[in-house]
Design a protein around this motif. Sequence first.
Motif, PDB file in Angstrom:
ATOM      1  N   ARG A 160       0.856  -1.185   0.000  1.00 20.99           N
ATOM      2  CA  ARG A 160       0.000   0.000   0.000  1.00 20.99           C
ATOM      3  C   ARG A 160       0.892   1.234   0.000  1.00 20.99           C
ATOM      4  N   ALA A 161       1.356   1.583  -1.202  1.00 25.18           N
ATOM      5  CA  ALA A 161       2.261   2.711  -1.394  1.00 25.18           C
ATOM      6  C   ALA A 161       1.521   3.813  -2.135  1.00 25.18           C
ATOM      7  N   PRO A 162       1.925   5.070  -1.952  1.00 20.65           N
ATOM      8  CA  PRO A 162       1.220   6.175  -2.606  1.00 20.65           C
ATOM      9  C   PRO A 162       1.064   6.012  -4.111  1.00 20.65           C
ATOM     10  N   ARG A 163       2.094   5.548  -4.804  1.00 22.56           N
ATOM     11  CA  ARG A 163       1.999   5.427  -6.262  1.00 22.56           C
ATOM     12  C   ARG A 163       1.041   4.317  -6.676  1.00 22.56           C
ATOM     13  N   ILE A 164       0.858   3.314  -5.826  1.00 21.92           N
ATOM     14  CA  ILE A 164      -0.096   2.247  -6.125  1.00 21.92           C
ATOM     15  C   ILE A 164      -1.528   2.737  -5.915  1.00 21.92           C
ATOM     16  N   VAL A 165      -1.795   3.304  -4.752  1.00 23.03           N
ATOM     17  CA  VAL A 165      -3.179   3.660  -4.419  1.00 23.03           C
ATOM     18  C   VAL A 165      -3.685   4.844  -5.236  1.00 23.03           C
ATOM     19  N   THR A 203       1.343   2.628  12.783  1.00 17.60           N
ATOM     20  CA  THR A 203       2.461   2.738  11.852  1.00 17.60           C
ATOM     21  C   THR A 203       1.927   3.024  10.458  1.00 17.60           C
ATOM     22  N   PRO A 204       1.956   4.264  10.002  1.00 17.18           N
ATOM     23  CA  PRO A 204       1.397   4.600   8.695  1.00 17.18           C
ATOM     24  C   PRO A 204       2.279   4.079   7.568  1.00 17.18           C
ATOM     25  N   PRO A 205       1.732   4.003   6.342  1.00 24.86           N
ATOM     26  CA  PRO A 205       2.536   3.529   5.209  1.00 24.86           C
ATOM     27  C   PRO A 205       3.847   4.284   5.030  1.00 24.86           C
ATOM     28  N   ALA A 206       3.873   5.571   5.309  1.00 24.90           N
ATOM     29  CA  ALA A 206       5.091   6.358   5.126  1.00 24.90           C
ATOM     30  C   ALA A 206       6.250   5.856   5.975  1.00 24.90           C
ATOM     31  N   ALA A 207       5.956   5.150   7.063  1.00 29.24           N
ATOM     32  CA  ALA A 207       7.019   4.653   7.937  1.00 29.24           C
ATOM     33  C   ALA A 207       7.697   3.403   7.389  1.00 29.24           C
ATOM     34  N   GLY A 213       8.082   6.545  -2.865  1.00 21.09           N
ATOM     35  CA  GLY A 213       6.634   6.416  -2.802  1.00 21.09           C
ATOM     36  C   GLY A 213       6.102   5.113  -3.344  1.00 21.09           C
ATOM     37  N   LEU A 214       6.982   4.109  -3.487  1.00 19.38           N
ATOM     38  CA  LEU A 214       6.545   2.850  -4.078  1.00 19.38           C
ATOM     39  C   LEU A 214       7.070   1.632  -3.324  1.00 19.38           C
ATOM     40  N   HIS A 215       8.367   1.585  -3.063  1.00 23.69           N
ATOM     41  CA  HIS A 215       8.971   0.380  -2.498  1.00 23.69           C
ATOM     42  C   HIS A 215       9.131   0.489  -0.983  1.00 23.69           C
ATOM     43  N   HIS A 216       9.207  -0.667  -0.332  1.00 23.00           N
ATOM     44  CA  HIS A 216       9.485  -0.682   1.097  1.00 23.00           C
ATOM     45  C   HIS A 216      10.880  -0.148   1.377  1.00 23.00           C
ATOM     46  N   ASN A 217      11.045   0.381   2.560  1.00 29.86           N
ATOM     47  CA  ASN A 217      12.378   0.654   3.094  1.00 29.86           C
ATOM     48  C   ASN A 217      12.842  -0.575   3.877  1.00 29.86           C
TER      49      ASN A 217
END
Length: 244
Positions: A160-165, A203-207, A213-217
Amino acid sequence: MRRFIALLLCSLAFAAPAGAGEPCPRAPTQLLSLPATRAALAHGRKITVIAFGSSSTEGSGASGPDRAYPAVLEGLLHTALPEARLVVLNRGRGGEEVEEMMARLETDVIATRPTMVIWQAGANAVLRGMAPAAFHDAMADGIDRLRARGIDVVLMDSQRAPRIVKAPHFERFDEALRDLSARLHVPLFSRAALMAAWEADGTPPAAVIGPDGLHHNDRGYACLAGALAQAVVNAAGPPRIAGR
């Protein structure tokens, strides 16, 4: 014994696994069916797990290959199942959608004779505007080919990343994977459900998503691997100890 292993994995997943930097949020229970893997564990056979997919399997956004989810998953499984002869191979390739994965399914996956394949798909299909019906049909063909060889298949949906949603109709690809899971009786490990639970836990997606804005950290990959490892061990069970 199974309760001990589950608790061990919980502690690994929630108490700052390697690369996470911070404790992982609580993960929901996701049930998998892994008969081939369970049988291999029970009989002491070698287990080959292939992580198949695109960039979020390959590890884009991680600080190194050892921080991609397949590498972290392998370490967690070795800790939880120390007697298992187990290897996790990363067969992710950035930028691919399902048709490109299908072109290398035989050489990169089936030829290795895996016990289990974790197939992450859908993100690039969303971003490139692939027809959901074509995605569904190609995935179904691949699943059939894997299962015909007795391989456990686990599907994995998109992060659930910004570029996906923000992409049009991204939900239709999630629906396609849910339909495939129900109709073909293959388990779905849902990152959508996982990340929704993380967000509910604070823990929001940004964390857990990197600056692209797409891949996990690193934290996102580590926490994903922790939740997936727990699901695998819960499904496969501890290996049988010889003579007991």
